[in-house]
Write a protein that holds these residues in place. Structure first.
Motif, PDB file in Angstrom:
ATOM      1  N   GLU A  51       0.831  -1.210   0.000  1.00  0.00           N
ATOM      2  CA  GLU A  51       0.000   0.000   0.000  1.00  0.00           C
ATOM      3  C   GLU A  51       0.863   1.257   0.000  1.00  0.00           C
ATOM      4  O   GLU A  51       0.581   2.206  -0.738  1.00  0.00           O
ATOM      5  CB  GLU A  51      -0.920   0.011   1.227  1.00  0.00           C
ATOM      6  N   TYR A  52       1.916   1.260   0.812  1.00  0.00           N
ATOM      7  CA  TYR A  52       2.806   2.421   0.843  1.00  0.00           C
ATOM      8  C   TYR A  52       3.416   2.656  -0.539  1.00  0.00           C
ATOM      9  O   TYR A  52       3.438   3.780  -1.035  1.00  0.00           O
ATOM     10  CB  TYR A  52       3.905   2.230   1.887  1.00  0.00           C
ATOM     11  N   ASP A  55       0.800   4.022  -2.920  1.00  0.00           N
ATOM     12  CA  ASP A  55       0.462   5.415  -2.604  1.00  0.00           C
ATOM     13  C   ASP A  55       1.518   6.385  -3.125  1.00  0.00           C
ATOM     14  O   ASP A  55       1.202   7.491  -3.547  1.00  0.00           O
ATOM     15  CB  ASP A  55       0.303   5.606  -1.095  1.00  0.00           C
ATOM     16  N   TYR A  56       2.785   5.978  -3.076  1.00  0.00           N
ATOM     17  CA  TYR A  56       3.881   6.848  -3.506  1.00  0.00           C
ATOM     18  C   TYR A  56       4.418   6.481  -4.884  1.00  0.00           C
ATOM     19  O   TYR A  56       5.485   6.937  -5.273  1.00  0.00           O
ATOM     20  CB  TYR A  56       4.993   6.845  -2.448  1.00  0.00           C
TER      21      TYR A  56
END
Length: 166
Positions: A51-52, A55-56
């Motif tokens: 997810e991180y 997101d980035y």
């Protein structure tokens, strides 16, 4: 991305570390989760790590885990236990349409996240690190050792009761 898990049923520790292709730290976090086992903790760490990265917009993604079971579950080779089935569905949903490779690494290759997970065990609360300078000093050393590709060996000694015959 390197991941770490808790060990037995009960409060577990989750840690993941995002590194770029040069091995430099991008982000690392470690936290306690209320209840789970090693599979739940590993599953949560992989999901949070992916997810991180999504997101980035950190693509393509190589997930390194010291859990061979998680690799096999994610790739659909082994049957998934019910305790991680929902989180694993989320992981596979996140992977859809993205380049996300999953590789198994040995425990010795996972020293950084192992240390971070133990770190949160002794210091309550979630810890987040966004630069090399924010890391605890031992973690800095482990990251530098890994970047320099210096072997990290785990040596076990045989018990004194073993007899050797000539």
């Amino acid at each position: 991305m390197v991941l770490q898990e808790g060990i037995n049923p009960g409060p577990s520790l989750v840690a993941f570390c995002i590194r770029n292709d040069n091995g430099d730290l991008v982000y690392a976090t470690t936290q306690k989760i209320a209840y789970g086992n090693n599979l739940v903790a590993e599953d949560v760490a992989i999901k949070q790590g992916i997810e991180y990265c999504m997101d980035y917009q950190l693509h393509p993604l190589l997930v390194e885990t010291d859990s061979l079971a998680m690799k096999m579950f994610i790739k659909g080779i082994w049957e998934v236990p019910w305790c991680i089935s929902m989180i694993l569905k989320d992981i596979n949903r996140l992977r859809r349409g993205q380049i996300v490779e999953v590789e198994h690494i040995y425990k010795e290759g996972n020293c950084l996240t192992d240390f971070l997970a133990n770190y949160v065990f002794y210091f309550a609360g979630t810890q987040q690190f966004t630069s090399f300078q924010e890391l605890p000093s031992m973690t800095m050393r482990l990251l530098n050792i890994d970047k320099a590709q210096i072997l990290n060996l785990r040596i076990r000694y045989a018990s004194d009761t073993i007899e050797y015959n000539s």
